[in-house]
Design a protein around this motif. Structure first.
Motif, mmCIF file in Angstrom:
data_model
loop_
_atom_site.group_PDB
_atom_site.id
_atom_site.type_symbol
_atom_site.label_atom_id
_atom_site.label_comp_id
_atom_site.label_asym_id
_atom_site.label_seq_id
_atom_site.Cartn_x
_atom_site.Cartn_y
_atom_site.Cartn_z
ATOM 1 N N ALA A 62 1.165 -1.279 0.045
ATOM 2 C CA ALA A 62 0.045 -0.041 0.146
ATOM 3 C C ALA A 62 0.857 1.245 -0.154
ATOM 4 C CB ALA A 62 -0.972 -0.114 1.196
ATOM 5 N N LEU A 63 1.867 1.387 0.744
ATOM 6 C CA LEU A 63 2.815 2.521 0.887
ATOM 7 C C LEU A 63 3.521 2.843 -0.503
ATOM 8 C CD1 LEU A 63 4.520 1.910 4.537
ATOM 9 C CD2 LEU A 63 2.925 3.737 3.729
ATOM 10 N N ASN A 64 3.932 1.472 -1.030
ATOM 11 C CA ASN A 64 4.612 1.549 -2.321
ATOM 12 C C ASN A 64 3.719 2.105 -3.513
ATOM 13 O OD1 ASN A 64 7.035 0.780 -1.288
ATOM 14 N ND2 ASN A 64 6.780 -1.401 -2.010
ATOM 15 N N ILE A 65 2.466 1.859 -3.357
ATOM 16 C CA ILE A 65 1.290 1.861 -4.624
ATOM 17 C C ILE A 65 1.268 3.488 -4.403
ATOM 18 C CG2 ILE A 65 -0.794 1.710 -5.338
ATOM 19 C CD1 ILE A 65 -0.293 -1.210 -4.710
ATOM 20 N N GLU A 68 3.788 5.744 -5.594
ATOM 21 C CA GLU A 68 3.845 5.739 -6.936
ATOM 22 C C GLU A 68 2.789 6.480 -7.414
ATOM 23 O OE1 GLU A 68 2.809 1.822 -8.428
ATOM 24 O OE2 GLU A 68 4.782 0.798 -7.593
ATOM 25 N N LEU A 69 1.628 6.803 -6.974
ATOM 26 C CA LEU A 69 0.572 7.444 -7.319
ATOM 27 C C LEU A 69 1.110 9.050 -7.087
ATOM 28 C CD1 LEU A 69 -2.328 7.779 -8.277
ATOM 29 C CD2 LEU A 69 -2.931 7.611 -5.722
ATOM 30 N N LEU A 70 1.629 9.067 -5.751
ATOM 31 C CA LEU A 70 2.074 10.762 -5.424
ATOM 32 C C LEU A 70 2.947 11.250 -6.413
ATOM 33 C CD1 LEU A 70 1.785 10.402 -1.801
ATOM 34 C CD2 LEU A 70 0.251 11.604 -3.231
ATOM 35 N N GLN A 71 4.151 10.228 -6.734
ATOM 36 C CA GLN A 71 5.235 10.455 -7.572
ATOM 37 C C GLN A 71 4.809 10.543 -9.054
ATOM 38 O OE1 GLN A 71 8.323 11.265 -6.888
ATOM 39 N NE2 GLN A 71 7.456 11.208 -4.701
ATOM 40 N N MET A 76 -5.506 13.281 -9.412
ATOM 41 C CA MET A 76 -6.758 12.336 -9.718
ATOM 42 C C MET A 76 -8.278 13.094 -9.745
ATOM 43 S SD MET A 76 -6.167 8.600 -8.040
ATOM 44 C CE MET A 76 -6.483 9.471 -6.469
ATOM 45 N N PRO A 77 -8.963 12.692 -10.755
ATOM 46 C CA PRO A 77 -10.382 13.332 -10.958
ATOM 47 C C PRO A 77 -11.052 12.883 -9.535
ATOM 48 C CG PRO A 77 -9.948 11.909 -12.871
ATOM 49 C CD PRO A 77 -8.803 11.985 -12.133
ATOM 50 N N GLU A 78 -12.187 13.599 -9.057
ATOM 51 C CA GLU A 78 -12.724 13.227 -7.906
ATOM 52 C C GLU A 78 -13.327 11.863 -8.015
ATOM 53 O OE1 GLU A 78 -16.338 14.748 -5.517
ATOM 54 O OE2 GLU A 78 -15.205 16.217 -6.281
ATOM 55 N N SER A 79 -13.852 11.580 -9.317
ATOM 56 C CA SER A 79 -14.435 10.290 -9.459
ATOM 57 C C SER A 79 -13.472 8.825 -9.411
ATOM 58 C CB SER A 79 -15.159 10.058 -10.755
ATOM 59 O OG SER A 79 -14.121 10.260 -11.793
ATOM 60 N N ALA A 80 -12.167 9.275 -9.744
ATOM 61 C CA ALA A 80 -11.103 8.339 -9.527
ATOM 62 C C ALA A 80 -10.892 8.023 -8.054
ATOM 63 C CB ALA A 80 -9.846 8.432 -10.287
ATOM 64 N N GLU A 81 -10.732 9.086 -7.282
ATOM 65 C CA GLU A 81 -10.399 9.290 -5.891
ATOM 66 C C GLU A 81 -11.666 8.333 -5.206
ATOM 67 O OE1 GLU A 81 -8.971 12.171 -3.324
ATOM 68 O OE2 GLU A 81 -8.415 13.529 -5.081
ATOM 69 N N ARG A 82 -12.854 8.626 -5.529
ATOM 70 C CA ARG A 82 -14.061 8.032 -4.775
ATOM 71 C C ARG A 82 -14.052 6.475 -5.271
ATOM 72 N NH1 ARG A 82 -18.207 9.717 -7.846
ATOM 73 N NH2 ARG A 82 -17.799 11.711 -7.258
ATOM 74 N N THR A 83 -13.670 6.079 -6.412
ATOM 75 C CA THR A 83 -13.403 4.603 -6.959
ATOM 76 C C THR A 83 -12.322 4.123 -6.044
ATOM 77 O OG1 THR A 83 -14.180 5.227 -9.088
ATOM 78 C CG2 THR A 83 -13.082 3.189 -8.887
ATOM 79 N N LEU A 84 -11.190 4.751 -5.802
ATOM 80 C CA LEU A 84 -9.963 3.972 -5.125
ATOM 81 C C LEU A 84 -10.362 3.641 -3.636
ATOM 82 C CD1 LEU A 84 -7.060 5.686 -6.537
ATOM 83 C CD2 LEU A 84 -7.664 3.470 -6.673
ATOM 84 N N ARG A 85 -11.187 4.901 -2.927
ATOM 85 C CA ARG A 85 -11.733 4.968 -1.706
ATOM 86 C C ARG A 85 -12.639 3.654 -1.556
ATOM 87 N NH1 ARG A 85 -11.713 10.491 -1.866
ATOM 88 N NH2 ARG A 85 -14.303 10.558 -2.207
#
Length: 98
Positions: A62-65, A68-71, A76-85
């Protein structure tokens, strides 16, 4: 526009263990792709031989992923954030049930 809320149970395999996760039908392929990616990352960490225990391997993945995302630098669009949550919540629930 009404959001489609029909959910189905999807079986995903992570480190040779099956987890049943509730998912909206239209998100099934995203969930399966996410599970494959997580499985790959967790296998890499386990193969390194430096981290032991499924829970610790999961946290490191989880930390590595997240790193990667932050780097990636892209927001991210809000919908992508919601989907990930939503996916994160379902995976947590599946892990708690096992």
């Amino acid at each position: 526009m009404a959001e489609h809320t029909d959910k189905e149970t999807v079986a995903v395999n992570i480190l040779d263990k099956e987890y049943l996760v509730a998912s909206p039908g239209e998100a099934r392929s995203d969930l399966e792709r996410s599970a494959r990616y997580l499985d790959e990352k967790m296998r890499e960490i386990r193969a390194s031989g430096r981290v032991f225990g499924t829970e610790r391997i999961a946290v490191m993945a989880a930390l590595n992923i997240t790193h990667e995302l932050l780097q990636s630098g892209s927001s991210m669009p809000e919908s992508a954030e919601r989907t990930l949550r939503d996916i994160d919540e379902r995976v947590r629930e599946a892990l708690e049930q096992s």
